[in-house]
Structure formats: C-alpha cells, structure tokens
Design a protein around this motif. Sequence first.
Motif, PDB file in Angstrom:
ATOM      1  N   ASN A 165      -1.226  -2.756   9.292  1.00  0.00           N
ATOM      2  CA  ASN A 165      -1.392  -1.955  10.497  1.00  0.00           C
ATOM      3  C   ASN A 165      -2.650  -2.305  11.276  1.00  0.00           C
ATOM      4  N   LEU A 173       6.660   8.658   5.984  1.00  0.00           N
ATOM      5  CA  LEU A 173       5.685   9.415   5.200  1.00  0.00           C
ATOM      6  C   LEU A 173       4.637  10.008   6.124  1.00  0.00           C
ATOM      7  N   GLN A 202      13.505   1.343  12.087  1.00  0.00           N
ATOM      8  CA  GLN A 202      13.178  -0.034  11.738  1.00  0.00           C
ATOM      9  C   GLN A 202      14.419  -0.929  11.761  1.00  0.00           C
ATOM     10  N   ARG A 205      10.062  -6.023   8.045  1.00  0.00           N
ATOM     11  CA  ARG A 205      11.121  -6.875   7.521  1.00  0.00           C
ATOM     12  C   ARG A 205      12.167  -7.175   8.599  1.00  0.00           C
ATOM     13  N   ASN A 233       0.842  -1.197   0.000  1.00  0.00           N
ATOM     14  CA  ASN A 233       0.000   0.000   0.000  1.00  0.00           C
ATOM     15  C   ASN A 233       0.877   1.246   0.000  1.00  0.00           C
ATOM     16  N   LEU A 234       0.216   2.375   0.150  1.00  0.00           N
ATOM     17  CA  LEU A 234       0.871   3.681   0.093  1.00  0.00           C
ATOM     18  C   LEU A 234       2.096   3.791   1.001  1.00  0.00           C
ATOM     19  N   ILE A 235       2.009   3.148   2.170  1.00  0.00           N
ATOM     20  CA  ILE A 235       3.092   3.291   3.143  1.00  0.00           C
ATOM     21  C   ILE A 235       4.002   2.064   3.166  1.00  0.00           C
ATOM     22  N   GLY A 236       3.920   1.251   2.099  1.00  0.00           N
ATOM     23  CA  GLY A 236       4.867   0.153   1.950  1.00  0.00           C
ATOM     24  C   GLY A 236       4.506  -1.123   2.688  1.00  0.00           C
ATOM     25  N   ILE A 237       3.277  -1.217   3.203  1.00  0.00           N
ATOM     26  CA  ILE A 237       2.859  -2.426   3.913  1.00  0.00           C
ATOM     27  C   ILE A 237       2.300  -3.416   2.886  1.00  0.00           C
ATOM     28  N   ALA A 290       3.572   7.421   9.091  1.00  0.00           N
ATOM     29  CA  ALA A 290       4.120   6.083   8.849  1.00  0.00           C
ATOM     30  C   ALA A 290       5.642   6.226   8.834  1.00  0.00           C
ATOM     31  N   TYR A 311       8.004   4.252   9.163  1.00  0.00           N
ATOM     32  CA  TYR A 311       8.746   3.124   8.588  1.00  0.00           C
ATOM     33  C   TYR A 311       8.671   3.126   7.058  1.00  0.00           C
ATOM     34  N   ALA A 312       7.914   4.052   6.472  1.00  0.00           N
ATOM     35  CA  ALA A 312       7.733   4.055   5.014  1.00  0.00           C
ATOM     36  C   ALA A 312       8.828   4.882   4.351  1.00  0.00           C
ATOM     37  N   LEU A 327      -5.965   4.303   0.661  1.00  0.00           N
ATOM     38  CA  LEU A 327      -5.744   4.714   2.050  1.00  0.00           C
ATOM     39  C   LEU A 327      -6.248   3.687   3.065  1.00  0.00           C
ATOM     40  N   THR A 328      -6.640   2.521   2.590  1.00  0.00           N
ATOM     41  CA  THR A 328      -7.134   1.488   3.504  1.00  0.00           C
ATOM     42  C   THR A 328      -6.005   1.008   4.422  1.00  0.00           C
ATOM     43  N   GLY A 329      -6.264   1.055   5.722  1.00  0.00           N
ATOM     44  CA  GLY A 329      -5.278   0.576   6.693  1.00  0.00           C
ATOM     45  C   GLY A 329      -4.111   1.510   6.929  1.00  0.00           C
ATOM     46  N   VAL A 330      -4.199   2.727   6.405  1.00  0.00           N
ATOM     47  CA  VAL A 330      -3.100   3.701   6.529  1.00  0.00           C
ATOM     48  C   VAL A 330      -3.316   4.532   7.807  1.00  0.00           C
ATOM     49  N   PRO A 331      -2.231   4.915   8.507  1.00  0.00           N
ATOM     50  CA  PRO A 331      -2.373   5.677   9.755  1.00  0.00           C
ATOM     51  C   PRO A 331      -3.276   6.912   9.623  1.00  0.00           C
ATOM     52  N   HIS A 377       0.371  12.788   0.456  1.00  0.00           N
ATOM     53  CA  HIS A 377       1.404  12.231   1.333  1.00  0.00           C
ATOM     54  C   HIS A 377       2.740  12.891   1.044  1.00  0.00           C
ATOM     55  N   VAL A 383       0.810  11.333   5.945  1.00  0.00           N
ATOM     56  CA  VAL A 383      -0.381  11.315   5.100  1.00  0.00           C
ATOM     57  C   VAL A 383      -1.327  12.394   5.614  1.00  0.00           C
TER      58      VAL A 383
END
Lengths: 135, 484
Positions: free
Chosen positions: B133, B210, B257, A113, A93-97, B202, B204-205, B179-183, B227, B212
């Motif tokens: 998440n 990032l 991370q 990871r 997704n957008l944030i790399g998950i 986020a 870790y992105a 945007l599903t599951g995004v902070p 974002h 948002v």
Amino acid sequence: MKLLLAAALLLAANVHAATLTLELKGLTQKSGHVFIAVHSSAASFNGKGEPAAVRRVEVTDTKLTITLPDLAPGDYAVSLFHDANGNNKLDTNLIGIPKEGYAFSNNVGARGRPAFDEAKFTLGADGTTLTLNVF
Amino acid sequence: MDRRTLLQGMGAALLAGCTSGLRPAAAPSRAPDWALGWRSLTTDALAPVEARVQGRFPDALHGTLYRNGPGRMERAGQRVSHWFNGDGMVQAFGVSPRGVTHHGRFVSTFKYQHEERLGHYALGTAELPARGNDAHNTANTSVLMVGGELLALWEAGSAYRLDPETLETRGTKDWSPELTGVPFSAHPLPERDGSYWNFGLAPYADEHGLMVLYHFSADGRLLQSSHLPMPFPGYAHAFAQTERHLVVVLAPLLWEQERGVTWFDAEAWQPSLGTTVLVVEKADLTRVVRRELPAGFAFHFGHAWEDGDRLRAYACWYEDAHFMHLTLDQNVQGRVKGLQPALLAQLEIPLGAGQGRVTRSPHGAEFPVVDPRVPSRRGSAHFVTLETADPKLPHSGAIARIDVERGKVQHFDYGPGIIAEEHLFVPGGPREGQGWLLGTSLDCVRGQTRLAAFDAEHLDDGPVALATLPRALPLGFHGTFRKG
C-alpha cells in the motif's frame, strides 16, 4: 505404472517442445528461492488445477534467468514469488498484501492479483523469452 | 468600548473597503480562475514568505496551522485520475506577534521521490515496480501532531512522519510490525484521556474486506489494535465516536477486486445495499453490531453521542458517492447541474433492533469541525464550509456556525471568486463553541491564499484578523493547529 505414464506424457510433450525463458529483475534479497508456476488455464492460475510446470530456483543475485523447456506451444500465464526467508510460502501482512517479492507474466499485478487473461501470453514453437519485474 | 469603536481605533486603513469587519477590497471585474485550486506546484518546497496582516491575531492563535492537500496533480502532461491521488503537500502558517509567515513542502513519499526522479508517473510499471500500500501512498489528506512529530495522514496506508519545523519527511509511522503499511485513516479521533482512536479499511482483504482499529497514545505508542471482517467491501473516510462506541458508517461503494472495480469507479456505487453502520464497543474492540441506514454517503462527521437506546451523530450527508467519481475538470467546474452538495444531517442509529434514520437540515455543508472539549457528548456548534443555494456559483466562499440544538446559523461570506477551506476551532472560554476559528481561503480572482481568524461566536462580524500571502496555494483538505 505412474512413472511410465509420466514418461509417456513427457515424450508426447517433447514432440512439440518449446522453451520458455524467464529473465527476473528486481529481486531485493540474495537469499531463499523463487517458486515459479506456469499455468495453461484460468483454473490452474486461480489455484484450482495443476500447473503445466513448476520450478524452485535458488536466488543468489538480484537478477536470475530460468529456462523451462519441453512445454507445448500455446497460451500460458506465469506466477512466481520470492521466498526470501525460506519458509516455503509467500508471506503476507495482516490485510493480505505480500511482504515478499512476486511477479506475473506481462508484468501485471502491481495493485493486486490479476486475472489469467491479463497475465496470458503465447509461447511460440521457437520459444519465448519474458522479462519479469519482481514487485 | 464596543467592537465598532475598537476597530475604528485600529485605524482607517485597516477598514478600507470594509463594511463589516475585515474583508478583501471589492473584487476586480475579471472572472475567477477556479483552476488555481487544482494547480500543480512543481518545486519540492515553498520557501518562507511573510504575509500582509490586517487586524490582530489573538494570542490564543499564536502557533502554527498545518494543512495538507494534493499539491501536484500532473507530470509530463499526464494528470492523476482523481483529485485524491495528487501528491501531498503540507503547508505551515506561523502566527506570532511579529506577523504571519508561510512555508510548505511536499511529503517525500516513496511515490513522490521516485516520480520526481523519473519526471513522470511510473508507479506499477517496469520502470518503478513497487509492492504494498505504501508504494501508492500520497500522504495528502490531513495532519496530526503525535509524539512530537507531525504525521501526514492518508487513508489507504501508513502515516508519514515529518519534522514539524522544517516539514522534512522522516519516514513512515510503523505502529507495529504487523500493522506496517496497513490502512490508517486521516481522521483519528481524540479520546477524553488524550489518547486517539483510528480505523483503516482494506476492502480487498479476506472475503469482504477487513476493518482495522487502532488505539494509540498522544506520544505515539500503540495501545491496542483489532481487526474485524467487513460485511461488504464498502467505503468510509472518517468515523464518529460516542462515549462507549466507535461508529463507522460504511457506504455502499464497493471495491470488487475480481471485477477490477475500485471505489473510484462509478459502478462501485450500489445503493440497493443501503448504508451500514458498524458500532464497535470501545471497551472491547472485537464486539461489533451492524445497523442499517437508507443509502447515502458521508466523508465527515460532527457531534455524536449516546441517547438512551440509540446513538445520534451529525454528518455531512450526500445522496450518492458522486464526489468519488469526479474528474479534475469537474472539480474545477464545481457545482455543475445535478450534483448536490452534502447536507448537514442527523443520523439516528438504534442500538437494539430497527432501522436507522437520516434527518436532513437545509444547510449545504462540508468540512465540519466541532469543539474538541465535548468529544462523544451532545454538542451544538458545527463550524462548516457552507454551500450557498445559488446555482450560478460553482464554488462557495462562505463559512458558517450551525447550532443544531438551537437552530441558529451565523455565516460569513468571503465574497465572489473565493473558495473557503476548512476552518479549525481553537477554544478560548468556558462555553461550548467559545473561542476562535482559524482557516484559509483561496481568492481565485487575485491569486492569493489568505488566513483568517474569527471570533467563533460572532462569525457575522467577519474576521478579526486577515493575513494575505503573496502566493496562491492549491486547495487542501484538513489541518491541525499547534499552539506555541
């Protein structure tokens, strides 16, 4: 020449051949393929070197057993993902998950990871079987 | 008729034990059980009960106060590593001419459902593999009415949608497929036109994280999103807005991370980086400037506004991020030696070149609430829970109105053994800060949660109405009031 070299390497590997068996659980879709990489170094695990072995296996059930013969006994880490939609990559997704399933040896990586050392296991001369939960 | 006469007219029984307005009778001599505030509830729901009401709740407060907070911190002898990781439980206090009722229910998140079934914490193990998440979502921080649904807000994943009447969980709020599951933070801010802004981090992105940004309508539609790269993977819990800008104060608490360090690890605090302010233009969410403040940490913000070539914002300002690193036992112990409460402070952020400044007031304060009718403009009244200066008191039962423009402070102390929670402001009259305060407190001596209403301009007089529940609720964080 290249082929010859590859054959020679395979033969050399066969001298100490051990089989790694992976039992995958928790695949959520019966479609696409799992892409598996077996790494013998942190560099390879982090995408900066060649894996010791790679496989692409069709997914027809939520469980899957894969055998990787002809590996030299030693320390490895496995990473895999389930390309359920057949676009040859792990969708994120957008944030790399990851939006598709993935797993690492030792079942680490639930929150991101892991490092090579966290996923590292020893493949014995008599072979090793790992049960991997696909996140 | 003056106020005293009115109260006397309401009957002597009402005033029993009171010296000024309503107040619980003098505390029994036994020591407070502070752990009540962090106790785990072990049933899915708390059935409706009637509260005992003293005084009269004004008509403006007839409606429902919803509150959210961690309701379960322990399973099968295992405790969560941080208070913020407890499972979210939403409480509903119904205020009507017939009285005050209370019921509550855990948010049925993925995590809660499955760990209830298993009877122990299992997320991320072979027993409960999970991805993304929302697998970790506890939906435990705040609530907001959007599109006829009550959203249970967290900050590292989706909001959960609840039925406002039954509090039953309907699912996650998915703003868009992308945007599903995004902070999505627990502190959306209302724009003057009735829409809302929000942000999510986020860390870790990408390279350094990032941020948002969300703009959504009151009926629950996404209007726009954006974002932006973060300058470092720091932390922010809430944000502020001025007329033209969104203001995110990024504390130097670093999620790394690769080192396995999250915001909840003490080594994440790196004050040498200073605190960074990201100033985003509302008119173009891709336009952002970065400004610097001395290192410090804030969860919550008060009034903020544009002042010529600079922005000013009030915040409850900590000198460090210690609150992110407390164990549950330390939460219960409260203000132990060396842990300083946040001070209400003014942040001055230049829009052009130059360092920002932090000007601290002497007031220890948290859970700031302001009059929602002056969003993004210069306002004065901040309603807060007040940390008193007495180091012998581990927890404070005081609330205050701090008028920052006039330097005036009014306060009310519920008394020893009581912990005051966030008190919300409900407008009632044309002046800024004219209206009512509605909030809860936990009496750790008697084991009761109370709901109180105050005239927001006369906190010193004590509550005008007080409802006592026949139960003690674990402490919560934030709430929202729905009229009607």
